[in-house]
Design an enzyme around this catalytic site. Structure first.
Site, PDB file in Angstrom:
ATOM      1  N   HIS A   1       0.772  29.497 -21.574  1.00  0.00           N
ATOM      2  CA  HIS A   1       1.047  30.797 -22.185  1.00  0.00           C
ATOM      3  C   HIS A   1       0.720  30.847 -23.676  1.00  0.00           C
ATOM      4  O   HIS A   1       0.072  31.768 -24.160  1.00  0.00           O
ATOM      5  CB  HIS A   1       2.517  31.187 -21.984  1.00  0.00           C
ATOM      6  CG  HIS A   1       2.865  32.496 -22.611  1.00  0.00           C
ATOM      7  ND1 HIS A   1       3.327  32.606 -23.908  1.00  0.00           N
ATOM      8  CD2 HIS A   1       2.777  33.763 -22.140  1.00  0.00           C
ATOM      9  CE1 HIS A   1       3.517  33.870 -24.191  1.00  0.00           C
ATOM     10  NE2 HIS A   1       3.196  34.597 -23.135  1.00  0.00           N
TER      11      HIS A   1
ATOM     12  N   ASP B   1      -1.262  32.681 -17.280  1.00  0.00           N
ATOM     13  CA  ASP B   1      -1.983  32.968 -18.534  1.00  0.00           C
ATOM     14  C   ASP B   1      -3.032  31.877 -18.741  1.00  0.00           C
ATOM     15  O   ASP B   1      -2.734  30.694 -18.564  1.00  0.00           O
ATOM     16  CB  ASP B   1      -1.016  32.936 -19.720  1.00  0.00           C
ATOM     17  CG  ASP B   1       0.240  33.736 -19.443  1.00  0.00           C
ATOM     18  OD1 ASP B   1       0.194  34.959 -19.587  1.00  0.00           O
ATOM     19  OD2 ASP B   1       1.267  33.113 -19.056  1.00  0.00           O
TER      20      ASP B   1
ATOM     21  N   HIS C   1       6.192  35.680 -12.331  1.00  0.00           N
ATOM     22  CA  HIS C   1       5.718  35.602 -13.708  1.00  0.00           C
ATOM     23  C   HIS C   1       5.659  34.147 -14.178  1.00  0.00           C
ATOM     24  O   HIS C   1       6.676  33.480 -14.279  1.00  0.00           O
ATOM     25  CB  HIS C   1       6.694  36.404 -14.585  1.00  0.00           C
ATOM     26  CG  HIS C   1       6.354  36.451 -16.023  1.00  0.00           C
ATOM     27  ND1 HIS C   1       7.182  35.940 -17.001  1.00  0.00           N
ATOM     28  CD2 HIS C   1       5.274  36.973 -16.661  1.00  0.00           C
ATOM     29  CE1 HIS C   1       6.640  36.150 -18.173  1.00  0.00           C
ATOM     30  NE2 HIS C   1       5.481  36.774 -18.007  1.00  0.00           N
TER      31      HIS C   1
ATOM     32  N   GLU D   1       1.529  35.523 -11.395  1.00  0.00           N
ATOM     33  CA  GLU D   1       0.891  35.804 -12.682  1.00  0.00           C
ATOM     34  C   GLU D   1       0.824  34.506 -13.469  1.00  0.00           C
ATOM     35  O   GLU D   1       1.763  33.703 -13.438  1.00  0.00           O
ATOM     36  CB  GLU D   1       1.706  36.832 -13.468  1.00  0.00           C
ATOM     37  CG  GLU D   1       1.057  37.287 -14.772  1.00  0.00           C
ATOM     38  CD  GLU D   1       1.535  36.577 -16.036  1.00  0.00           C
ATOM     39  OE1 GLU D   1       1.086  36.954 -17.124  1.00  0.00           O
ATOM     40  OE2 GLU D   1       2.340  35.629 -15.953  1.00  0.00           O
TER      41      GLU D   1
ATOM     42  N   GLU E   1      -3.957  36.502 -16.501  1.00  0.00           N
ATOM     43  CA  GLU E   1      -3.902  37.167 -17.808  1.00  0.00           C
ATOM     44  C   GLU E   1      -4.709  36.358 -18.811  1.00  0.00           C
ATOM     45  O   GLU E   1      -4.488  35.150 -18.970  1.00  0.00           O
ATOM     46  CB  GLU E   1      -2.444  37.292 -18.294  1.00  0.00           C
ATOM     47  CG  GLU E   1      -2.406  38.000 -19.641  1.00  0.00           C
ATOM     48  CD  GLU E   1      -1.040  38.036 -20.299  1.00  0.00           C
ATOM     49  OE1 GLU E   1      -0.017  37.782 -19.630  1.00  0.00           O
ATOM     50  OE2 GLU E   1      -1.019  38.333 -21.507  1.00  0.00           O
TER      51      GLU E   1
END
Ligand code: G3P
Ligand code: MG
Length: 240
Positions: free
Chosen positions: A48, A35, A6, A33, A108
């Protein structure tokens, strides 16, 4: 169970930096993962928050800055002085990093509560440029973003992120209509009525963000497909 790093190995290195991703690749974590959002001159960058304040030496909104300014900021020192000099990565740089590795990518796209200026199309064309469509999953809390992505490509891997209880019939219909690869739920939703309905249908579920063994242990009875964790090396070790 799939272990997903993450924001990279973000428990040990500054989140969403090339260092945190490179370490995940070196440890052969199966998926990272991250963002993304857009700079004012439409470059997908990996960060993020909407704002620069928490994780960089800058301040203000990412989307109001040009890439040259974003690249001048430090994105490591907030975490620890050892990491001074880390920068905000571009999506292009991360795709270059993972291209020849064993590590896949979950991109994401943050909620579209402002004009995203076609972030979906721009990000997808980068993924296509590197021929990585099969190794990438796009996810979002924002259904509209997933709808746009599906219109752009029928074969993209898409996952829907949820953090609150939503109508289960609508959710399942969305899952089926848009051919999602998984439903990604917050750990607070585990064991709720909504989760039980998804579980009964045996739909693929990923859970975020699992950082403690006790939380992981609790998941054992739920046939979870994978977890997002800031400590991917730790969980990789205990699972293997
Ligand atoms: O994709 C899982 C997780 O990253 C969603 O929440 O806020 O950490 O991006 P957040
Ligand atoms: Mg995320």
């Amino acid at each position: 169970m799939l272990i997903i790093a993450h924001r990279g190995l973000s428990g040990d290195y500054p989140e969403n930096t090339i260092l945190s991703f490179r370490k995940a690749v070196e440890f052969e974590i199966p998926m990272i993962e991250l963002d993304i959002t857009l700079s004012s001159d439409l470059v997908p960058v990996v960060i993020h928050d909407d704002s620069l304040d928490r994780t960089t030496s800058g301040s203000g909104l990412v989307r109001e800055k040009e890439i040259s300014e974003l690249k001048s900021l430090d994105a490591g020192v907030w975490f620890h002085k050892d990491f001074i000099g880390e920068r905000i990565p571009t999506l292009d740089e991360v795709l270059t990093l993972i291209k020849d590795s064993e590590t896949d990518l979950n991109i994401e796209i943050k909620s579209g509560d402002y004009d995203l200026r076609e972030i979906e199309r721009i990000a997808l064309s980068l993924v296509e440029k590197y021929a990585l469509v099969d190794r990438v999953v796009f996810s979002s809390f924002d259904k509209e973003i997933l709808v746009k992505l599906r219109k752009l490509s029928p074969k993209l891997n898409l996952a829907y992120l949820i953090e609150n209880e939503v109508d289960s019939i609508e959710l399942i219909k969305f899952y089926e209509d848009f051919g999602l690869s998984s439903i990604n739920i917050s750990k607070e939703l585990v064991g709720t009525e909504l989760h039980k309905k998804i579980y009964d249908l045996n739909l693929p579920v990923l859970v975020y963000t699992i950082n403690h063994f006790e939380e992981y242990y609790e998941l054992q009875k739920w046939n979870i497909k994978g977890i997002f964790t800031n400590y991917a090396t730790y969980f990789q070790e205990i699972i293997s």
